[in-house]
Design a protein around this motif. Structure first.
Motif, PDB file in Angstrom:
ATOM      1  N   GLN A   1     -38.204   8.377  15.804  1.00 37.90           N
ATOM      2  CA  GLN A   1     -38.895   8.812  14.600  1.00 37.90           C
ATOM      3  C   GLN A   1     -38.046   9.840  13.856  1.00 37.90           C
ATOM      4  OE1 GLN A   1     -42.717  10.269  15.994  1.00 37.90           O
ATOM      5  NE2 GLN A   1     -43.638   8.250  15.760  1.00 37.90           N
ATOM      6  N   LEU A   2     -37.932   9.624  12.552  1.00 34.62           N
ATOM      7  CA  LEU A   2     -37.268  10.583  11.680  1.00 34.62           C
ATOM      8  C   LEU A   2     -38.359  11.459  11.070  1.00 34.62           C
ATOM      9  CD1 LEU A   2     -34.249  10.950  10.748  1.00 34.62           C
ATOM     10  CD2 LEU A   2     -34.927   9.842   8.624  1.00 34.62           C
ATOM     11  N   VAL A   3     -38.271  12.758  11.321  1.00 35.91           N
ATOM     12  CA  VAL A   3     -39.370  13.668  10.988  1.00 35.91           C
ATOM     13  C   VAL A   3     -38.876  14.740  10.023  1.00 35.91           C
ATOM     14  CG1 VAL A   3     -41.073  15.270  11.959  1.00 35.91           C
ATOM     15  CG2 VAL A   3     -40.403  13.235  13.238  1.00 35.91           C
ATOM     16  N   SER A   4     -39.720  15.110   9.083  1.00 40.04           N
ATOM     17  CA  SER A   4     -39.374  16.143   8.104  1.00 40.04           C
ATOM     18  C   SER A   4     -39.469  17.521   8.735  1.00 40.04           C
ATOM     19  CB  SER A   4     -40.306  16.056   6.888  1.00 40.04           C
ATOM     20  OG  SER A   4     -41.620  16.447   7.251  1.00 40.04           O
ATOM     21  N   GLU A   5     -39.018  18.506   7.990  1.00 39.17           N
ATOM     22  CA  GLU A   5     -39.050  19.887   8.474  1.00 39.17           C
ATOM     23  C   GLU A   5     -40.473  20.350   8.740  1.00 39.17           C
ATOM     24  OE1 GLU A   5     -36.478  23.741   7.176  1.00 39.17           O
ATOM     25  OE2 GLU A   5     -37.891  23.000   5.677  1.00 39.17           O
ATOM     26  N   ASP A   6     -41.431  19.824   7.960  1.00 36.65           N
ATOM     27  CA  ASP A   6     -42.825  20.222   8.133  1.00 36.65           C
ATOM     28  C   ASP A   6     -43.612  19.212   8.964  1.00 36.65           C
ATOM     29  OD1 ASP A   6     -42.397  18.439   6.077  1.00 36.65           O
ATOM     30  OD2 ASP A   6     -44.060  19.132   4.852  1.00 36.65           O
ATOM     31  N   GLY A   7     -42.914  18.370   9.737  1.00 38.37           N
ATOM     32  CA  GLY A   7     -43.574  17.514  10.711  1.00 38.37           C
ATOM     33  C   GLY A   7     -44.074  16.187  10.208  1.00 38.37           C
ATOM     34  N   ARG A   8     -43.722  15.773   9.001  1.00 32.89           N
ATOM     35  CA  ARG A   8     -44.181  14.487   8.486  1.00 32.89           C
ATOM     36  C   ARG A   8     -43.229  13.369   8.924  1.00 32.89           C
ATOM     37  NH1 ARG A   8     -46.775  15.117   2.469  1.00 32.89           N
ATOM     38  NH2 ARG A   8     -47.781  17.145   2.762  1.00 32.89           N
ATOM     39  N   LEU A   9     -43.802  12.186   9.142  1.00 35.05           N
ATOM     40  CA  LEU A   9     -42.996  11.031   9.535  1.00 35.05           C
ATOM     41  C   LEU A   9     -42.279  10.477   8.307  1.00 35.05           C
ATOM     42  CD1 LEU A   9     -42.161   8.976  11.708  1.00 35.05           C
ATOM     43  CD2 LEU A   9     -44.162   7.614  11.049  1.00 35.05           C
ATOM     44  N   LEU A  10     -40.963  10.461   8.364  1.00 37.54           N
ATOM     45  CA  LEU A  10     -40.158   9.936   7.261  1.00 37.54           C
ATOM     46  C   LEU A  10     -39.830   8.463   7.450  1.00 37.54           C
ATOM     47  CD1 LEU A  10     -37.657  12.905   6.829  1.00 37.54           C
ATOM     48  CD2 LEU A  10     -39.733  12.458   5.515  1.00 37.54           C
ATOM     49  N   ALA A  11     -39.584   8.032   8.679  1.00 37.89           N
ATOM     50  CA  ALA A  11     -39.252   6.635   8.966  1.00 37.89           C
ATOM     51  C   ALA A  11     -39.228   6.440  10.472  1.00 37.89           C
ATOM     52  CB  ALA A  11     -37.904   6.256   8.357  1.00 37.89           C
ATOM     53  N   GLU A  12     -39.300   5.176  10.890  1.00 38.70           N
ATOM     54  CA  GLU A  12     -39.169   4.803  12.289  1.00 38.70           C
ATOM     55  C   GLU A  12     -38.055   3.774  12.423  1.00 38.70           C
ATOM     56  OE1 GLU A  12     -43.449   5.333  14.497  1.00 38.70           O
ATOM     57  OE2 GLU A  12     -43.050   3.435  13.483  1.00 38.70           O
ATOM     58  N   TYR A  13     -37.355   3.833  13.545  1.00 39.97           N
ATOM     59  CA  TYR A  13     -36.275   2.881  13.809  1.00 39.97           C
ATOM     60  C   TYR A  13     -36.790   1.831  14.795  1.00 39.97           C
ATOM     61  CZ  TYR A  13     -33.165   6.167  11.502  1.00 39.97           C
ATOM     62  OH  TYR A  13     -32.566   6.987  10.573  1.00 39.97           O
ATOM     63  N   ARG A  14     -37.192   0.678  14.254  1.00 44.82           N
ATOM     64  CA  ARG A  14     -37.747  -0.396  15.064  1.00 44.82           C
ATOM     65  C   ARG A  14     -36.748  -1.543  15.167  1.00 44.82           C
ATOM     66  NH1 ARG A  14     -43.889  -1.135  12.733  1.00 44.82           N
ATOM     67  NH2 ARG A  14     -44.654   0.976  13.132  1.00 44.82           N
ATOM     68  N   TRP A  15     -36.842  -2.270  16.291  1.00 44.66           N
ATOM     69  CA  TRP A  15     -36.020  -3.476  16.425  1.00 44.66           C
ATOM     70  C   TRP A  15     -36.409  -4.488  15.355  1.00 44.66           C
ATOM     71  CZ3 TRP A  15     -31.683  -4.088  18.819  1.00 44.66           C
ATOM     72  CH2 TRP A  15     -31.394  -3.419  20.004  1.00 44.66           C
ATOM     73  N   VAL A  16     -37.703  -4.707  15.222  1.00 48.73           N
ATOM     74  CA  VAL A  16     -38.204  -5.739  14.329  1.00 48.73           C
ATOM     75  C   VAL A  16     -39.447  -5.212  13.621  1.00 48.73           C
ATOM     76  CG1 VAL A  16     -37.317  -7.701  15.648  1.00 48.73           C
ATOM     77  CG2 VAL A  16     -39.532  -6.728  16.242  1.00 48.73           C
ATOM     78  N   ASN A  17     -39.917  -6.009  12.662  1.00 48.03           N
ATOM     79  CA  ASN A  17     -41.127  -5.652  11.922  1.00 48.03           C
ATOM     80  C   ASN A  17     -42.335  -6.053  12.766  1.00 48.03           C
ATOM     81  OD1 ASN A  17     -42.881  -4.871   9.911  1.00 48.03           O
ATOM     82  ND2 ASN A  17     -42.688  -6.780   8.761  1.00 48.03           N
ATOM     83  N   ARG A  18     -42.813  -5.110  13.551  1.00 52.52           N
ATOM     84  CA  ARG A  18     -43.890  -5.401  14.486  1.00 52.52           C
ATOM     85  C   ARG A  18     -44.837  -4.216  14.539  1.00 52.52           C
ATOM     86  NH1 ARG A  18     -41.422  -7.033  19.627  1.00 52.52           N
ATOM     87  NH2 ARG A  18     -40.758  -4.889  19.833  1.00 52.52           N
ATOM     88  N   GLU A  19     -46.117  -4.538  14.644  1.00 51.65           N
ATOM     89  CA  GLU A  19     -47.131  -3.502  14.857  1.00 51.65           C
ATOM     90  C   GLU A  19     -47.922  -3.866  16.111  1.00 51.65           C
ATOM     91  OE1 GLU A  19     -50.904  -1.357  12.598  1.00 51.65           O
ATOM     92  OE2 GLU A  19     -49.417  -2.496  11.453  1.00 51.65           O
ATOM     93  N   TRP A  20     -47.778  -3.073  17.130  1.00 51.71           N
ATOM     94  CA  TRP A  20     -48.393  -3.375  18.423  1.00 51.71           C
ATOM     95  C   TRP A  20     -49.891  -3.100  18.366  1.00 51.71           C
ATOM     96  CZ3 TRP A  20     -45.163  -4.668  22.726  1.00 51.71           C
ATOM     97  CH2 TRP A  20     -45.860  -4.926  23.903  1.00 51.71           C
ATOM     98  N   VAL A  21     -50.672  -4.091  18.794  1.00 54.93           N
ATOM     99  CA  VAL A  21     -52.127  -3.927  18.872  1.00 54.93           C
ATOM    100  C   VAL A  21     -52.569  -4.250  20.293  1.00 54.93           C
ATOM    101  CG1 VAL A  21     -52.608  -4.377  16.451  1.00 54.93           C
ATOM    102  CG2 VAL A  21     -52.437  -6.290  18.035  1.00 54.93           C
ATOM    103  N   PRO A  22     -53.549  -3.524  20.839  1.00 55.03           N
ATOM    104  CA  PRO A  22     -54.043  -3.832  22.195  1.00 55.03           C
ATOM    105  C   PRO A  22     -54.779  -5.170  22.221  1.00 55.03           C
ATOM    106  CG  PRO A  22     -55.357  -2.105  21.165  1.00 55.03           C
ATOM    107  CD  PRO A  22     -54.202  -2.351  20.259  1.00 55.03           C
ATOM    108  N   LEU A  23     -54.899  -5.734  23.398  1.00 53.61           N
ATOM    109  CA  LEU A  23     -55.529  -7.044  23.540  1.00 53.61           C
ATOM    110  C   LEU A  23     -56.968  -7.026  23.027  1.00 53.61           C
ATOM    111  CD1 LEU A  23     -54.955  -9.896  24.661  1.00 53.61           C
ATOM    112  CD2 LEU A  23     -55.974  -9.150  26.829  1.00 53.61           C
ATOM    113  N   ALA A  24     -57.651  -5.906  23.168  1.00 52.41           N
ATOM    114  CA  ALA A  24     -59.034  -5.803  22.709  1.00 52.41           C
ATOM    115  C   ALA A  24     -59.158  -5.914  21.194  1.00 52.41           C
ATOM    116  CB  ALA A  24     -59.641  -4.481  23.184  1.00 52.41           C
ATOM    117  N   GLN A  25     -58.050  -5.686  20.460  1.00 54.04           N
ATOM    118  CA  GLN A  25     -58.084  -5.777  19.001  1.00 54.04           C
ATOM    119  C   GLN A  25     -57.480  -7.085  18.507  1.00 54.04           C
ATOM    120  OE1 GLN A  25     -56.432  -2.269  17.152  1.00 54.04           O
ATOM    121  NE2 GLN A  25     -57.525  -0.888  18.529  1.00 54.04           N
ATOM    122  N   ILE A  26     -57.420  -8.086  19.374  1.00 50.75           N
ATOM    123  CA  ILE A  26     -56.977  -9.428  18.999  1.00 50.75           C
ATOM    124  C   ILE A  26     -58.170 -10.359  19.151  1.00 50.75           C
ATOM    125  CG2 ILE A  26     -55.397 -11.326  19.544  1.00 50.75           C
ATOM    126  CD1 ILE A  26     -53.458  -9.267  20.660  1.00 50.75           C
ATOM    127  N   ALA A  27     -58.405 -11.213  18.168  1.00 48.77           N
ATOM    128  CA  ALA A  27     -59.561 -12.104  18.203  1.00 48.77           C
ATOM    129  C   ALA A  27     -59.557 -12.950  19.477  1.00 48.77           C
ATOM    130  CB  ALA A  27     -59.548 -13.005  16.968  1.00 48.77           C
TER     131      ALA A  27
END
Length: 837
Positions: free
Chosen positions: A72-98
């Protein structure tokens, strides 16, 4: 040693027996021989198993893969500026999958999933039999597929026995490490679905514009059906195949008891309904900055044994999250307003037509034409066809006439970068216009000329005549810089006002006296350290392309009393638990320009904001703080620039297009004062209101303490005393210096164009773009009496005669003015070396 000797003795004892077995094959058929054969085969199998265990991912690697944490790339005041991910993915738990997704997956891919330990032996044997009979079948379980997805390089995809063995061993390891639900969750979050969509959550948004927990049975079957071949069953390009495959999945669900027959009959007749929309990666507040830092961070992580994508590193930066957000908003707002201007200008009747030579050239350069030519079509036929394709021309116009903006801000006292915006939208414009783009800076480059002059002993109150200028370039050519269409005032003008009003004629004269090489050296020392600078007279008006980052850093040198501080972004790197792995200190300051000269230059740039080309900072944006700045506009209004300095913040913006042949087609909106200045002005106004910078802070003059500076002060005082007695070096009459002749008022934009804030408060002074080298013409014949530059009551510098080019006599005699050779010295002034330290 005893153990080794014992092994040697046993091996020696076995040799005669083995030799006997080889000489007498019938001994192998004995009970004793078969026992030895079984032992040998068991040892061989054990060796192979150990080799597979060593060649496949370890259990710790498998557990780590599920828990990958992007840096995570974080600003001086703690805000998230960017994330370094392998791919465009958003992990969701199994309970949040139909549930329908899980039912479709198990029914189609591995209906005995809950009954095996990673390998389905019955399915594997059936696949082997069918494949041997000519009907190639796959026998991989969900766990085996997960092994391939997680470790494509270690396992591979070749249809070989070695690969299948690696896959099987890895599947067993996964089953040992994960529960069944964890395997399903990991599988559904890592499987690819085309269009840079990885995992079920991003796939649901891409194809159906909803989250994974909202998928119905038909949508679930469509996505699971793609897993057999994402390209072949792509519902966007191959809807008929995708629908047929979807129905196959529905049939499997009915067969396995997950769907009753009545529902199956109804659902299989439903049409395929796709709501396709590419999903952009979650970019954060500063995606362009993150991309610029990526290579540097990967190299750091490799040296230290970390992964930028998996180890949860936290990179702390100097970015102020609040200021970054203000910059993003300002870029969006101004970009939208200028886009309306560009759209109206380029959509006007008779502009973007097949007869326009620029449009023809852009068509020939397009990727669509290149693809047609690669397919066998001739270039002429493809160009003719595309020029008649209205839809293609409309798409090409939209792509080429998209307004681009870059913005950067830093703290001049430390070099800390406070905000970085590379374009209007990272998803559409990933190209970074802060560090990667090099564009002509126009008049924002002029301070380097004046800084070199002040370093050489010139005073901001020294005057030059605002008159026509001719500068020989060699080869019988001259350069005639002009200030737009306004004629020279033929009046003396101080250097301070020449910079404030951005007078090309004054700057060109000063450049000829100081010398291009000295200006290049100073620009290098002050911060323009990566872009090549051509030491030619026209450099005074900003003809050599530079980056916005370099220019903002150089203006930070001015604001910092001549001390260059390299821009700094990263302050420290921490691991996932917060332990500091490394800290980064700011670079030591370098004295690039003398303190006195830097302060004179800064004061002159105050005039540009108080009453010059940047006056809108005061009148339109109501900024009363102690600020100084400079506008910049290049030929044909191609590039607009503005940089503003405050004791706590230096910010700059560039506005233009990726293709330099495209402009706003407006003499009003194309100027830096109207295109780039509003971006900076808006950020500064909000930053002052939000107390991100102190409105009460003022630049404090410093005194140089060296013997050289004291001698220079004494010489300057003596020089001013002489001037008071005998006149200043332009021979002006006593009394106040007259103001420059203002440029003609700029006509108001058409009613349909977006008006700037407080339109009635437009600055009266407008900036003329530079005269391009392409318009340099052969020098006309000299008048009978060569013009002279009057330097005082009793001295004159005669201009150098031109080379004889044989050029015809012009119809109208040129305006008498100043003719200066590049590098011609100012009488009585020695220009010091300004090599970077």
């Amino acid at each position: 040693m005893k153990a080794i000797d014992s092994l040697r003795q046993r091996a020696a004892a076995l040799r005669p027996r083995l030799a006997t077995l080889l000489r007498r094959p019938q001994r192998w058929r004995s009970l004793h021989g078969l026992a030895w054969l079984a032992v040998a085969l068991a040892l061989a199998a054990l060796v192979c198993l150990l080799a597979l265990l060593l060649l496949t991912p370890s259990i710790s690697d498998i557990r780590k893969a599920k828990a990958d944490q992007p840096a995570q790339l974080v600003s001086e005041d703690g805000r998230l500026l960017a994330e370094y991910r392998w791919v465009n993915r958003e992990w969701v738990p199994l309970a949040q999958i139909a549930p329908a997704v899980v039912d479709a997956l198990i029914a189609t891919e591995d209906h005995r999933f809950y009954g095996h330990w990673g390998l389905d032996w019955r399915r594997t044997l059936a696949a082997v039999v069918r494949t041997a009979g000519g009907d190639r079948q796959g026998g991989s379980t969900i766990t085996q597929q997960l092994a391939r997805n997680l470790y494509p390089e270690e396992i591979g995809r070749a249809p070989t026995l070695g690969r299948k063995l690696k896959e099987a061993v890895t599947a067993l390891k996964i089953e040992w490490s994960y529960s069944k639900d964890e395997i399903l969750e990991t599988y559904l979050n890592t499987v690819p679905f085309l269009y840079n969509a990885w995992g079920i959550e991003v796939a649901a948004r891409t194809y159906f514009d909803k989250s994974a927990d909202k998928l119905n049975v038909l949508e679930s079957a469509t996505l699971i059906g793609m897993l057999k071949g994402t390209a072949y069953y792509n519902p966007v390009l191959n809807p008929e195949r995708a629908q047929e495959r979807r129905n196959t999945v529905l049939a499997q669900m009915k067969k396995r008891g997950k769907l009753d027959a009545q529902d199956y009959e109804q659902l299989k007749r439903r049409p395929l309904r796709i709501r396709f929309e590419r999903q952009s990666e979650i970019a954060g507040l500063a995606p362009h900055l993150a991309q610029q830092l990526k290579r540097q961070l990967i190299e750091w992580a490799d040296r230290r044994g970390y992964s930028l994508y998996a180890d949860g590193l936290v990179i702390r930066t100097t970015i102020d999250g609040r200021l970054q957000e203000l910059a993003n908003q300002s870029v969006q707002q101004q970009g939208k307003a200028l886009q309306q201007v560009a759209d109206k200008a380029w959509a006007a009747r008779g502009v973007w037509t097949p007869k326009n030579p620029l449009v023809q050239q852009l068509v020939r350069e397009s990727a669509t034409l290149a693809k047609a030519v690669a397919g066998g079509e001739s270039e002429e036929d493809a160009a003719a066809r595309l020029l008649q394709d209205a839809a293609f021309l409309s798409e090409l116009r939209a792509a080429k006439t998209r307004v681009q903006i870059g913005f950067m801000a830093l703290d001049p006292g430390s070099g800390a970068v406070r905000a970085w915006v590379g374009s209007r939208d990272y998803a559409q414009d990933p190209f970074d216009h802060v560090q990667a783009a090099r564009r002509q800076p126009g008049s924002t480059f002029k301070p380097f000329v004046y800084g070199a002059a002040f370093a050489a002993g010139r005073s901001p109150q020294d005057t030059l005549m605002d008159t026509a200028v001719e500068i020989p370039l060699g080869g019988g050519q001259v350069w005639r810089p002009r200030d737009g269409n306004a004629p020279p005032s033929e009046e003396p003008l101080t250097l301070a006002d020449g910079l404030a009003y951005s007078k090309n004629t004054i700057t060109a004269q000063l450049m000829a006296q100081v010398g291009p090489q000295q200006v290049v050296q100073l620009a290098r020392a002050m911060g323009v350290r990566e872009s090549p600078l051509e030491p030619v007279p026209a450099l005074a008006l900003g003809t050599s392309p530079v980056t916005l980052k370099e220019m903002v850093a150089a203006y930070g040198t001015i604001a910092g009393a001549g001390r260059y501080r390299a821009p700094q972004v990263i302050t420290r790197i921490e691991d996932a638990s917060g332990r500091v792995l490394e800290t980064f200190a700011p670079a030591a300051p370098e004295q690039a320009l003398g303190v006195t000269a830097a302060q004179q230059l800064r004061d002159a740039l105050r005039g540009a904001v108080d009453h010059g080309t940047g006056a809108a900072i005061r009148s339109r944006y109501g900024i009363s703080a102690d600020v100084a700045g400079k506008t910049g506009t290049t030929q044909d209004n191609t590039d607009g620039w503005f940089i503003l300095m405050h004791p706590q913040l230096v910010a700059g913006s560039w506005v233009g297009f990726n293709d330099g042949r495209i402009t706003l087609r407006s003499n009003y909106w194309g100027q830096g004062a109207h295109s780039a200045l509003p971006v900076v002005g808006s950020v500064f106004r909000q930053a002052l209101r939000g107390k991100l910078i102190d409105a009460q802070q003022r630049f404090v003059d410093e005194r140089e303490s060296t013997w050289g500076s004291r001698a220079a002060d004494a010489a300057g005082a003596l020089r001013n005393w002489v001037y008071d007695l005998f006149g200043r070096p332009t021979g002006e009459q006593a009394g106040p210096v007259p103001a420059p002749t203002p440029a003609p008022p700029v006509p108001a934009p058409p009613p349909s164009a977006p008006a700037p804030e407080d339109e009635d408060e437009r600055p009266e002074i407008t900036e003329a773009p530079l005269t391009p080298l392409e318009q340099v013409a052969p020098r006309p014949a000299q008048p009978a009496e060569p013009p002279t530059w009057v330097t005082g009551p009793d001295e004159a510098a005669t201009a150098l005669p031109p080379a004889d080019t044989g050029a015809p006599e012009p119809a109208e005699a040129p305006r008498p003015g100043v003719v200066l050779a590049p590098g011609q010295p100012i009488p009585g002034v020695v220009v010091p070396s300004l090599s970077p330290r």
